[in-house]
Each structure stands twice: as structure tokens, then as C-alpha cells.
Design a protein around this motif. Structure first.
Motif, PDB file in Angstrom:
ATOM      1  N   ARG A   1      -3.868  21.771  -3.385  1.00 53.42           N
ATOM      2  CA  ARG A   1      -2.835  22.423  -2.743  1.00 53.42           C
ATOM      3  C   ARG A   1      -1.499  21.335  -2.946  1.00 53.42           C
ATOM      4  N   TYR A   2      -0.258  21.516  -2.844  1.00 54.55           N
ATOM      5  CA  TYR A   2       0.759  20.586  -3.124  1.00 54.55           C
ATOM      6  C   TYR A   2       1.189  20.263  -1.741  1.00 54.55           C
ATOM      7  N   SER A   3       1.617  18.734  -1.681  1.00 57.54           N
ATOM      8  CA  SER A   3       2.145  18.256  -0.484  1.00 57.54           C
ATOM      9  C   SER A   3       3.398  17.350  -0.752  1.00 57.54           C
ATOM     10  N   ARG A   4       4.237  16.991   0.254  1.00 55.11           N
ATOM     11  CA  ARG A   4       5.198  16.159  -0.204  1.00 55.11           C
ATOM     12  C   ARG A   4       4.637  14.366   0.109  1.00 55.11           C
ATOM     13  N   TYR A   5       3.497  14.481   0.793  1.00 57.61           N
ATOM     14  CA  TYR A   5       2.918  13.216   0.806  1.00 57.61           C
ATOM     15  C   TYR A   5       1.675  12.991   0.466  1.00 57.61           C
ATOM     16  N   ILE A   6       1.294  12.290  -0.591  1.00 63.23           N
ATOM     17  CA  ILE A   6      -0.250  12.079  -1.099  1.00 63.23           C
ATOM     18  C   ILE A   6      -0.460  10.568  -0.886  1.00 63.23           C
ATOM     19  N   THR A   7      -1.596  10.241  -0.633  1.00 60.08           N
ATOM     20  CA  THR A   7      -2.372   8.991  -0.390  1.00 60.08           C
ATOM     21  C   THR A   7      -3.674   8.830  -1.422  1.00 60.08           C
ATOM     22  N   ALA A   8      -3.505   7.672  -2.056  1.00 61.79           N
ATOM     23  CA  ALA A   8      -4.508   7.132  -2.807  1.00 61.79           C
ATOM     24  C   ALA A   8      -5.681   6.526  -2.045  1.00 61.79           C
ATOM     25  N   VAL A   9      -6.899   7.311  -2.229  1.00 65.25           N
ATOM     26  CA  VAL A   9      -8.181   6.560  -1.713  1.00 65.25           C
ATOM     27  C   VAL A   9      -8.513   5.582  -2.346  1.00 65.25           C
ATOM     28  N   VAL A  10      -9.078   4.356  -1.899  1.00 67.32           N
ATOM     29  CA  VAL A  10      -9.384   3.394  -2.374  1.00 67.32           C
ATOM     30  C   VAL A  10     -10.526   3.673  -3.442  1.00 67.32           C
ATOM     31  N   ASP A  11     -10.548   3.581  -4.797  1.00 67.42           N
ATOM     32  CA  ASP A  11     -11.631   3.945  -5.774  1.00 67.42           C
ATOM     33  C   ASP A  11     -11.970   5.392  -5.863  1.00 67.42           C
ATOM     34  N   GLY A  12     -10.972   6.302  -5.277  1.00 73.37           N
ATOM     35  CA  GLY A  12     -11.038   7.608  -5.414  1.00 73.37           C
ATOM     36  C   GLY A  12      -9.644   8.434  -5.751  1.00 73.37           C
ATOM     37  N   PRO A  13      -9.636   9.499  -5.403  1.00 69.33           N
ATOM     38  CA  PRO A  13      -8.442  10.394  -5.736  1.00 69.33           C
ATOM     39  C   PRO A  13      -7.122  10.413  -4.768  1.00 69.33           C
ATOM     40  N   ASP A  14      -6.114  10.768  -5.345  1.00 73.45           N
ATOM     41  CA  ASP A  14      -4.899  10.960  -4.639  1.00 73.45           C
ATOM     42  C   ASP A  14      -4.869  12.232  -3.815  1.00 73.45           C
ATOM     43  N   VAL A  15      -4.768  11.973  -2.487  1.00 69.74           N
ATOM     44  CA  VAL A  15      -5.135  13.519  -1.457  1.00 69.74           C
ATOM     45  C   VAL A  15      -4.220  13.418  -0.514  1.00 69.74           C
TER      46      VAL A  15
END
Length: 405
Positions: free
Chosen positions: A79-93
Motif C-alpha cells: 500500500r502507499y503511504s506518505r511516510y516510509i521507514t527503512a528497517v535495518v537490513d530490511g525493507p522500506d515499510v
């Protein structure tokens, strides 16, 4: 006036059926659609226009392709969001998916997975790599400045005069400079000879140096560290007889330990001088590693990436990696990490001599010498060394190792 036949020729861009002349085609995403196909389109919650390619947001709304450009897609729920956070050694969620990831107990960031470390905490991959290593006896992850976990430490001797890994007293300068050298010599000892080796080192070093722990040393030993010395002082005043005495006490070196030489940044004339020195060392990797008696290793790599950033390092950029042939991270020094450790006077003195000689050689190296006389070449450097008796130990070591030209 257009004829009925021409009007009847309008077809739907989706299903290709003819649109009756009494119906106006609906324009959706730039296409002309019949009423049935247009009915499948949804209204964009951003611009209120209809779209056949709606993008679902974390707010359960739909956006058209144009409106969704200001949003980012979550790699987990898509899904789409205005705010995405990068997980350490993982995806952008997105925020909802972020809550499903654990928190690193050290840095506080969300991460894909965690490692158990001594004390019960769990840390992310980045913190594990930057701050921890395995205990020298077991697989328990402990801080880099520690040698053993709490369970294994009682099995290994320790001397109160061996300072911790992070011990760093105010420097005491010996000699007149301008270039000052700091020697770090890692050595190992039999556990039953650790106390005698420490006492011998302290007695002969006096106020010239001190002892530290280092994780690479293993079960018993220490790192002998000197205060800054110019080369003339090191050559004549360092207690060279200490090395032989330590050998008699059973001290030894192996592939796991090395010699590091810190060179004072203030001893260079300019950023251009630093550039010439670093360039000279990296351009001559083969003879330099032969002299060092140690091929490029995980602790002192000749990395092409680092070589390509020399110009920035010369101007003061310190964002290099620590385990490079030349570590640029220290604020006041460059750390030359290439040498294998030794308890033989000639080899240790050759390491200090190369550090000093390479700086002095590049101090006077001109563009004309580089262009016309092959000034970067190792042969030009060894020819420069030959008439300088202060570097006799280096010349002798080069001849012994067959890398004198």
C-alpha cells in the motif's frame, strides 16, 4: 456536418466495442471508454477524477497514477503511504508494517532480525557488526573492547597494568618532529609468563609507552603502545633490547597480530603532500605488502574504493573504513596498519623507517619527478633511500625480502 456513419465508428479503447452515437465516450486515464468499461473505474480520492489503475493507500483510499507520485509504496503490504521507514537490513515499510519488526536494544531502530549479545540484549545487524565480536573462546557476542565473555574470562590471566582497549592518555611527544610516529606492537605470551612479560615491558618502556588489551591477541598477551616519537628518537631511544628479552620470556607473534604505526597529520606539509604519500603507498601495494610481511588482509585492506577516495581523505575527509591499509578515521593521525607483528629489532625498526621515509620522500616529490622520472615507482623510492644511512634498517630489510628495487 459529420455523418451518422462516422459517429458510429468511435470504439471503446478498452473492450474495442463500438460506442453508440447517442452516447458520449467517458475519458478515463486518457482513454475513451464505453459506459460499461467506465463503470469499472474508481474515483481518485486526490483529484476526484476516475482511474482504471487505482493505488490503495494505508488510509484505505485510492489514488490515480499522477496523485500517487507524492507517496511511496510499502515493500511489505504494497500500500502507499506518505511516510516510509527503512528497517535495518530490511525493507522500506509503512507505519503499520513497521510495528511488526523488533527493536534493536542498542540503537533503538526497527530491524529485520536481532542477535543475542552478552547481558541479554538483542541487537540489529549493523550494531552487531560495528560494536561486537565473538568471545575469543566461545561464540558469545561481546563488545569489541573486551576479549572474553564473563563465563570465559576467569580462565584467562590478566594483569592490572594492561589497560583497556579504549585507554588513551594525553600524548607526550618525544623528539623535535615535524613528523611523529606512534608504535602499536601486538604480541602474545604463554599465560604463565604474562606477568613477567608485563613487568619487563613496563620496566624498560618507562614513560615512553604503556600496555593495552586488544581482541586480536587472544588468551594471553598485550599491545605495546608508545607515545609519539620522531624517527630519530625512536631509532636511538626506544628500548630495543626489550624485544629480545620478551622473546626469552616466551613472547611470540603470529598471523593474528600486527604492527600499527600512527603518523601525525601535523607532520605533513599540505593536503597535496598527504595525497602524494597515500597515492605512493597504494600504488606500490606489491612491494609494500612484501616489506610488511603480510598480504592485504581483512585488518589492513588495499581496497580500490579507498584508493579512489584519496583526494577527499587528503583534504580532511575521515569517513573511511577502519580496517584499511591506511586508516583515516583518527582525528590527529593516519594509522598505517599493514605490518605483521615482530619481536625482532630489524623488522620493527624497518616498519618505523618506512613510515618516516615514505613521508619524507613524498614531501619533496615534484610533479616533474612524477612525470619525467617515474617518481611513483618503487625503484625511485629505493634509490632515494640508498644514500640515507638513517634508513639503513629499512634498506637491509628490503634486501632480505628481495624487494629492494
Amino acid at each position: 456536418m459529420p455523418t451518422a456513419a462516422l459517429l458510429a465508428a468511435v470504439v471503446c479503447d478498452d473492450c474495442s466495442h463500438t460506442i453508440p452515437p447517442d452516447q458520449h465516450p467517458a475519458v478515463v486515464d486518457g482513454d475513451r471508454l464505453c459506459a460499461d468499461c467506465a463503470a469499472d473505474a474508481v474515483y481518485c480520492d486526490g483529484c476526484s477524477e476516475r482511474t482504471r489503475e487505482p493505488h490503495l493507500t494505508v488510509l484505505d483510499t485510492h489514488l490515480c497514477t499522477e496523485c500517487v507520485r507524492a507517496w511511496s509504496e510499502c515493500d511489505d503490504c504494497h500500500r502507499y503511504s506518505r511516510y516510509i521507514t527503512a528497517v535495518v537490513d530490511g525493507p522500506d515499510v509503512c507505519a503499520d508494517c513497521l510495528d511488526t519488526y523488533p527493536v534493536c536494544d542498542d540503537c533503538g531502530h526497527r530491524c529485520r532480525g536481532r542477535y543475542d549479545v552478552e547481558g541479554g540484549n538483542e541487537v540489529c545487524d549493523t550494531c552487531r557488526f560495528d560494536d561486537y565480536h565473538e568471545c575469543n573462546d566461545c561464540c558469545t557476542l561481546i563488545r569489541w573492547d573486551e576479549g572474553y565473555c564473563a563465563d570465559c574470562a576467569p580462565d584467562h590471566p590478566h594483569h592490572h597494568a594492561i589497560n583497556g582497549y579504549d585507554y588513551k592518555p594525553d600524548p607526550v611527544f618525544h623528539g623535535t618532529g615535524p613528523l611523529f610516529l606512534g608504535l602499536e606492537l601486538e604480541l602474545k605470551t604463554p599465560s604463565y609468563q604474562l606477568e613477567d612479560s608485563v613487568e619487563a615491558a613496563l620496566a624498560e618502556l618507562g614513560d615512553l609507552g604503556y600496555l593495552k588489551e586488544d581482541s586480536s591477541i587472544g588468551s594471553s598477551g598485550f599491545e605495546l603502545v608508545t607515545h609519539p616519537m620522531d624517527y630519530a628518537y625512536a631509532r636511538t631511544q626506544f628500548p630495543w633490547s626489550l624485544l629480545a628479552r620478551l622473546r626469552l620470556l616466551g613472547a611470540y607473534t603470529d598471523d593474528a597480530v600486527g604492527i600499527h604505526v600512527h603518523l601525525s597529520r601535523a607532520g605533513f606539509d599540505s593536503p597535496a603532500h598527504i595525497y602524494r604519500w597515500m597515492k605512493f603507498v597504494y600504488r606500490n601495494q606489491e612491494p609494500v605488502t612484501a616489506l610488511a610481511r603480510r598480504n592485504s588482509s581483512q585488518w589492513a585492506e588495499f581496497d580500490p574504493f579507498t584508493r579512489g577516495r584519496i583526494a577527499g581523505y587528503a583534504k580532511g575527509d575521515r569517513r573511511g573504513l577502519r580496517y584499511e591499509a591506511i586508516n583515516v578515521q583518527p582525528e590527529h593521525t593516519f594509522e598505517l596498519r599493514i605490518f605483521a607483528s615482530s619481536l625482532h629489532r630489524g623488522q620493527v625498526l624497518a616498519a618505523l623507517a618506512f613510515a618516516d621515509a615514505s613521508v619524507e620522500y613524498t614531501r619533496g616529490l615534484s610533479a616533474a619527478q612524477i612525470a619525467r622520472r617515474r617518481g611513483w615507482d618503487w625503484a625511485a623510492f629505493t634509490a632515494w633511500l640508498a644514500p640515507r644511512p638513517q634508513y639503513a634498517a629499512l634498506t637491509a630489510e628490503l634486501e632480505d625480502l628481495a624487494c629492494a628495487s
